[in-house]
Design an enzyme around this catalytic site. Structure first.
Site, short mmCIF file in Angstrom:
data_model
loop_
_atom_site.label_atom_id
_atom_site.label_comp_id
_atom_site.label_asym_id
_atom_site.label_seq_id
_atom_site.Cartn_x
_atom_site.Cartn_y
_atom_site.Cartn_z
N PHE A 128 34.67 34.22 42.25
CA PHE A 128 34.68 32.88 42.84
C PHE A 128 33.67 32.87 44.00
O PHE A 128 33.71 33.74 44.86
CB PHE A 128 36.10 32.61 43.35
N ASP A 207 41.78 39.53 44.11
CA ASP A 207 42.05 38.11 44.31
C ASP A 207 42.85 37.63 43.09
O ASP A 207 42.34 37.62 41.97
CB ASP A 207 40.73 37.33 44.44
N TYR A 232 48.28 26.87 44.86
CA TYR A 232 48.29 25.50 44.32
C TYR A 232 47.84 25.44 42.87
O TYR A 232 47.73 24.37 42.29
CB TYR A 232 47.44 24.56 45.18
N LYS A 233 47.58 26.61 42.25
CA LYS A 233 47.18 26.62 40.84
C LYS A 233 48.44 26.81 39.99
O LYS A 233 49.27 25.91 39.93
CB LYS A 233 46.11 27.68 40.63
N ARG A 386 36.73 23.81 30.85
CA ARG A 386 37.88 24.70 31.06
C ARG A 386 39.16 23.99 30.70
O ARG A 386 39.43 22.90 31.21
CB ARG A 386 37.95 25.06 32.54
C1 LIG Z 1 41.01 28.85 43.88
C2 LIG Z 1 40.45 30.14 44.35
C3 LIG Z 1 40.28 30.38 45.71
C4 LIG Z 1 40.62 29.32 46.71
O1 LIG Z 1 40.24 29.65 48.00
P1 LIG Z 1 40.73 28.77 49.23
O2 LIG Z 1 40.14 29.44 50.38
O3 LIG Z 1 42.24 28.84 49.24
O4 LIG Z 1 40.23 27.39 49.03
C5 LIG Z 1 39.79 31.63 46.09
N1 LIG Z 1 39.47 32.57 45.18
C6 LIG Z 1 39.62 32.36 43.86
C7 LIG Z 1 39.30 33.42 42.88
C8 LIG Z 1 40.10 31.12 43.41
O5 LIG Z 1 40.24 30.90 42.09
#
Ligand SMILES: *Cc1c(COP(=O)(O)O)cnc(C)c1O
Length: 426
Positions: A128, A207, A232-233, A386
């Protein structure tokens, strides 16, 4: 059983789904809406509305400041314990705090401080972007002495374990990867990678944002050092619900929180002028938690724990396989190809379909004027559609309708009428 590629077959699969009743525990206002984006923002559990009401009306409205002692002060650790159950950690190794990005910053900073002489950080080019930005920023702050080495995926879908193995050595301070890649859903073997990194004396940070709540995880079994993740996912905590961090018990003493604020102090309400590091996982807190947002987590975590991560994963695999079989039947002849790993054991809980016109096809999917149902997927650059499967509420019928709608859009070239310019949030 009816013909495999028919609507009635999808309906039969729903009737036989052991988790089917969980869908009723979520707010579903539009039964015609096909929502395949629970991997970006999970649906709203019914119970969450009551919980928010209690937090706001009773705890805030009635009890006012007294609620800090009665409910709020220990909320971050209490919910951390629930998350620990979901990710196979000890209850005192997880805490709810900040955002995923901020938690990554805190933990990687702490690691770089103690890994003397080891100047390489390893990640991959499917991670990410926010994670990579945080790492790049830390390298700048540490005076540009560290190097970020990215494992390159040959096809943008999977990673080569042999290649990763070659990259880890005695110079490696930290290996940090997303357990499940946000575009392709490629899933690493946590046990194997952690073991490899440990063989070279490196630490590992996972992560879990795209796997927590969807895939069984045992940080304990893999002896993982550090982890972070968002809520939140697949955990359905609501927009901007805070993230969590995990630090293995024996590392909690060794690592220092770089942003030491009063919530990480032993006794914040003594207001002493000098910081005294809190014991255990609480030392990784910084400031006042967003209480209302933290409270939305409680009912959603309970739902996942009640349904059981094993049953959730089983349905997720079955739904992904079903989606892929429909796509093979109807879409591959229309220029689509699979943007996710073929085999379920290497895949998280979404399926990416690649197409040169992916962006415009997504536009057509969400357009209420097209076909008979709105389909919400998400688009990920440059060519991924997706489709997220969130087993607590995704139905087989939704999957059927989504692929059927894609087929309709392709056969009639409906996507051609949309512009190629991108919206700000895709
Ligand atoms: C959704 C997601 C995030 C979100 O990061 P925030 O700092 O909470 O906005 C981080 N890493 C990954 C791999 C994600 O999928």
């Amino acid at each position: 059983m009816s013909e495999k590629f028919s609507l009635s077959h999808a309906k039969e699969l729903d009737i036989n789904d052991p988790l089917r009743e969980y869908r009723d525990r979520f707010i579903i206002n539009d039964h015609q809406l096909v929502y395949l984006d629970g991997n970006s923002l999970g649906r709203l559990p019914l119970q969450t509305i009551k919980t928010i009401d209690t937090t706001v009306q009773e705890q805030w409205g009635d009890r006012l400041i007294r609620s800090w002692n009665e409910a709020w002060y220990l909320q971050s650790s209490r919910l951390g314990k629930r998350i620990a159950q979901i990710i196979g950690a000890h209850p005192d190794e997880v805490i709810v705090s900040d955002s995923t990005s901020v938690n990554l910053y805190k933990l990687v900073y702490a690691v770089l401080k103690i890994m003397d002489g080891r100047l390489e950080i390893i990640s991959d080019d499917m991670n990410f972007p926010s994670d990579l930005y945080i790492l790049q920023g830390l390298i700048k702050q540490f005076g540009e002495v560290h190097t970020l080495r990215l494992l390159k995926s040959a096809d943008g879908i999977s990673s080569d374990m042999t290649e990763l193995l070659r990259m880890i050595n005695r110079k490696t301070a930290l290996v940090t990867l997303s357990h499940v890649a946000f575009k392709s859903a490629y899933m690493y073997d946590i046990d194997k990678v952690t073991e490899l990194a440990h063989m070279h004396g490196s630490l590992v940070l996972w992560d879990l944002s795209h796997s927590v709540g969807a895939v069984p995880i045992s940080l304990k079994r893999a002896n993982v050092d550090l982890a972070i993740g968002c809520t939140y996912k697949y955990l359905n905590g609501g927009p901007g619900s805070p993230a969590f961090l995990y630090v293995r018990k024996d590392l909690q003493e060794k690592l220092e929180n770089p942003i030491q604020g009063w919530f990480g102090d032993q006794h914040p309400f003594e207001f002493k002028l000098h910081y005294r590091t809190a014991d255990g996982i609480r030392k990784f807190l910084t400031g006042t938690p967003p209480v209302v947002s933290v409270s939305t987590l409680e009912p959603s975590l309970d739902l996942v724990i009640e349904a059981g991560i094993g049953a959730i994963r089983q349905k997720s695999v079955q739904q992904s396989e079903y989606l892929i079989s429909l796509a093979r039947e109807w879409l591959f002849s229309q220029g689509f190809r699979l943007g996710s790993p073929e085999y379920a054991e290497k895949r998280g809980s979404h399926v990416s379909l690649k197409h040169a016109e992916a962006y415009r096809i997504c536009k057509a999917l969400i357009d209420p004027e097209v076909g008979n149902r709105i389909v919400i997927p998400d688009f990920r650059e440059p060519n991924n559609i997706r489709l997220g499967l969130s087993p607590l509420y995704t139905t087989y019928e939704e999957i059927y309708s989504a692929v059927d709608q894609l087929r309709y859009i392709m056969e009639n070239k409906i996507y051609e009428k949309y512009p190629r310019t991108r919206d700000a949030v895709t």
